[in-house]
Design a protein around this motif. Structure first.
Motif: not given
Length: 326
Positions: A138-143, A167-171, A188-194
């Motif tokens: 249900g997450l509205p990720v397009d937002a 977020a990474r894909a969208e810059g 799991r999450l740390m490598p995905l964050a800026d």
């Protein structure tokens, strides 16, 4: 099944609401009590005062950035109960967009009881049904593509992973509030964050070392894509590394000393102010100093996230600090 609430209303002039930072994580209905001491045995303890309010890591950070003039939206889950309705109403009064504070049927809203002593230290007893953190349906990720930034805490890792990946894909700049959590969830999450911003206890668990600077340097070496890897040290300030720029060094940005009244949510306010500075384009030093100031001011005020300062108060505090001789 999650049920979203009604969408937030437009601005008073009828224009579309401004783009909001997305803050995703756990939300609690909290009972906070100010006490003259922490009990050492089973007794009835009469508090000096109490409050009930909605809070948590991501919610308190969202409130902090909202008060600093950077609008925020909260993505979280509550139960279909009185506490869930109270959470939504309380945070809406703060000006947050709560359209994605979704209801999970058959699950109780997370809640906690918190004692705060005269030195500002807190004792927290949380109760969180793990079913609130299952899946990310249900997450509205397009937002995400319209968001100026996203902030994720560690209380809903399934959804946090989805949001950080998008977020990474969208810059879109992303910040992880890497507080104490299972080690596998952190990795799991740390490598995905800026921007990976840790509490001291989380850093100790991840990278046992003789000093925080050595531990942070080791962690930064494991996260080469991160723009910033940092650890907050309370009144001691913060240590920071910038792996993506190729820098191997760790630098310190000192904090501000205050007489604490209540340290509850100080770290969350710090993260909210950091994200606000990131959105506004402040350089790293200015961003962290403002986060230090917001957290320090919060520590001088009671009742957790209710003590988060506004923009004018933070600016006045920094101006006063700049006038103090070194």
């Amino acid at each position: 099944m999650d049920r979203p609430t009604a969408t937030a209303a437009p601005d008073a002039d009828g224009k579309a609401a401004p783009a909001r930072v997305i803050c995703l994580g756990g939300v609690f209905w909290e009972s906070i009590f100010r006490v003259d001491h922490f009990p050492a045995r089973g007794i009835k303890l009469l508090p000096e005062g109490g409050r009930q309010l909605a809070s948590g890591m991501a919610p308190a950070a969202a409130v902090a950035m909202n008060r600093l003039g950077v609008p925020a939206a909260l993505w979280a889950r509550v139960g279909d109960d009185v506490a869930g309705h109270s959470v939504r109403a309380d945070l809406a009064r703060e000006g947050l967009d709560v359209a994605q504070v979704c209801t999970r049927a058959g699950v109780a809203t997370a809640f906690s009881s918190i004692l705060v002593d005269p030195a500002g230290e807190r004792l927290v007893v949380p109760c969180f049904d793990p079913r609130l953190a299952e899946g990310a349906d249900g997450l509205p990720v397009d937002a995400v593509r319209q968001a100026p930034a996203v902030l994720v805490d560690m209380r809903w890792p399934d959804a946090g992973q989805v949001l950080l990946e998008r977020a990474r894909a969208e810059g879109v700049p992303s910040v992880l509030d890497a507080d104490l959590a299972p080690v596998d969830a952190l990795w799991r999450l740390m490598p995905l964050a800026d921007h990976v911003l840790l509490s001291e206890v989380a850093l100790e668990r991840l990278m046992p070392a003789e000093s925080p600077d050595r531990a942070l340097a080791a962690l930064a070496g494991e996260l080469p894509r991160a723009e910033v890897v940092g650890v907050t040290l309370g009144a001691g300030g913060a240590l920071l590394a910038e792996p993506a720029r190729g820098g191997a060094g760790v630098r310190a940005i000192p904090g501000f000393r205050v007489e604490p009244v209540d340290t509850l949510n100080a770290g969350d306010v710090w993260h909210g102010a950091y994200v606000a500075g990131l959105v506004e384009g402040l350089d790293l030093t200015a961003r962290v100093r403002r986060a230090h100031a917001a957290a320090a001011l919060k520590c001088t005020r009671p009742w957790g996230r209710l003590g988060a300062p506004d923009r004018a108060q933070v600016q006045a505090f920094l101006a006063a600090q700049d006038r103090v001789p070194a």
